[in-house]
Design a protein around this motif. Sequence first.
Motif, PDB file in Angstrom:
ATOM      1  N   SER A 246     -11.106  51.127  18.624  1.00 57.06           N
ATOM      2  CA  SER A 246     -10.276  50.030  17.962  1.00 57.06           C
ATOM      3  C   SER A 246      -9.323  50.642  17.393  1.00 57.06           C
ATOM      4  CB  SER A 246     -11.298  49.156  17.109  1.00 57.06           C
ATOM      5  OG  SER A 246     -11.732  50.350  16.091  1.00 57.06           O
ATOM      6  N   LEU A 250      -5.803  48.640  16.872  1.00 58.00           N
ATOM      7  CA  LEU A 250      -5.367  48.038  15.521  1.00 58.00           C
ATOM      8  C   LEU A 250      -4.757  48.906  14.451  1.00 58.00           C
ATOM      9  CD1 LEU A 250      -8.916  46.080  15.099  1.00 58.00           C
ATOM     10  CD2 LEU A 250      -6.520  45.305  15.813  1.00 58.00           C
ATOM     11  N   ASN A 251      -4.733  50.058  14.876  1.00 56.06           N
ATOM     12  CA  ASN A 251      -4.114  51.009  13.683  1.00 56.06           C
ATOM     13  C   ASN A 251      -2.426  51.498  14.085  1.00 56.06           C
ATOM     14  OD1 ASN A 251      -6.603  50.676  12.435  1.00 56.06           O
ATOM     15  ND2 ASN A 251      -7.012  52.904  12.212  1.00 56.06           N
ATOM     16  N   LEU A 289     -15.022  44.007  17.163  1.00 59.01           N
ATOM     17  CA  LEU A 289     -13.851  44.006  16.076  1.00 59.01           C
ATOM     18  C   LEU A 289     -12.627  43.463  16.634  1.00 59.01           C
ATOM     19  CD1 LEU A 289     -13.260  45.211  13.374  1.00 59.01           C
ATOM     20  CD2 LEU A 289     -13.037  47.483  14.515  1.00 59.01           C
ATOM     21  N   GLN A 292     -12.460  39.797  16.139  1.00 59.10           N
ATOM     22  CA  GLN A 292     -12.333  39.304  14.962  1.00 59.10           C
ATOM     23  C   GLN A 292     -10.946  39.428  14.065  1.00 59.10           C
ATOM     24  OE1 GLN A 292     -15.530  41.490  12.947  1.00 59.10           O
ATOM     25  NE2 GLN A 292     -17.191  40.521  14.193  1.00 59.10           N
ATOM     26  N   ARG A 293     -10.439  40.774  14.591  1.00 61.70           N
ATOM     27  CA  ARG A 293      -9.239  41.321  14.058  1.00 61.70           C
ATOM     28  C   ARG A 293      -7.802  41.279  14.545  1.00 61.70           C
ATOM     29  NH1 ARG A 293     -10.550  46.692  11.207  1.00 61.70           N
ATOM     30  NH2 ARG A 293      -8.243  46.528  10.622  1.00 61.70           N
ATOM     31  N   GLY A 294      -8.167  41.096  16.059  1.00 65.07           N
ATOM     32  CA  GLY A 294      -6.951  41.312  16.875  1.00 65.07           C
ATOM     33  C   GLY A 294      -5.917  40.275  16.995  1.00 65.07           C
ATOM     34  N   GLY A 295      -6.512  39.092  16.384  1.00 68.80           N
ATOM     35  CA  GLY A 295      -5.407  37.765  16.501  1.00 68.80           C
ATOM     36  C   GLY A 295      -5.411  36.978  17.714  1.00 68.80           C
TER      37      GLY A 295
END
Length: 429
Positions: A246, A250-251, A289, A292-295
């Motif tokens: 991830s 994401l980072n 993850l 949930q957070r990747g758009g």
Amino acid sequence: MERERWQPFLKRWSEEWISTHDPEKEEPLDEDVIRDAWLGFAPASAEEVAAAEARLGHSLPPSLREFLLVTNGWRNAGDFIDRLTGAAELEWLRDTADRDWIDAYGGYADKDEEDDGDVLGRSLRISLTGDACVLFLDPNDVDESGEWAAYELASWSGTGPVRHGSFHDLMYDLYTSFHALRKPAGQTRDHWDDRVEQARLAALAGEIDEPLAVLEEAEGFGRDRARLLRFQMLAMLGNWYTVVMSHIVLNRDDPAEFLQDPLFTEELLPLLFTEDRLTHRRERATLQLLMQRGGESMQLLIAEYQARLRDPGSRLTFGNPEFDTAVHQIIDRLTADPAFRQQGPVTAPRSSPGIAAGLSFEDVGGVHEARRRLTDAAWPELREAIRLWRPVSEDHIAPVALFAHPVLAEMITADRGREILSMRRGDHE
């Protein structure tokens, strides 16, 4: 580190820190910091350092002594330490208002050292203010150069005290962390980007250990490309734990752009759907993850790939047509054998999917042995096929998509992955 080396290092740190300062979100910088482009102070005199040593009853470690003779204290040692002590402010942790750290972490001893003492209770505090953080040196842990072991401790980290070999090593780590968080432009970033490119070329030429070491250090400086390249090498070596998938997406500074990169869509995305098998976990944590957070773009990409998986006519692709064809010839021949046609793993180990439920342990062992013989026999053909492989982008250095297929993942052991990495690949043929 001698004064002649501290000075340019700290000057560069100061200039990079000032360049990233956001006056709308952060406390204003002191006027002298802006005027002098210097996070430090005037140098301590030799007499001030000697007075501190007499007061403490110890000679200071060389790197700290030389540091003080360059700057008598320091501001903004990373994002979590606001001030380092000057010579007159050095005190034993037990004698300061920060002695609560001893109460909270008392009795801590470094497990790697032959010492059962209380490190915090005997240590020298070298930081004044920070975000629930403290820095200290241990006078009982001294190397052959006279350097004391240095520690950073943050209540929110969950790791306890983190040891470094010296004050210099601690400062370098704080500088590295500053780069990872703020990613300032300038000489340091350019240096590591050059080193990463050299490591990429060396890795494609068949080198392994030295490029890995360079990429690991560059990743510590926040270079996204280093993390991506290092992940591919670690995956080939069977290490699925050191780099979290991830973080690769994401980072990044450009997560949305990376979602369109063929390296992600063709090589890494299939791995997200096999994380449970590759890491022997019971869930696909990275996929969840990212959902949930990747758009919305990430969710759509994952949904489209899920639809492809449900299509009975779909199959994995492994890159350029010549390589893809050669790999599928190997897969088709292996999966035609009865040992690979079993379905529905229940009694078999998780590392070997595809073995039928209800088999006895003897039968399972026989199937495993049959599969091992088949993959051993096919391995030279796959190794030869690697010569046909071509990267899909300049950030692609290894055919990691192979691991998305369970038969190939079973075939490519850590030793065979190292053998692949030791081959000259892509344009380096």
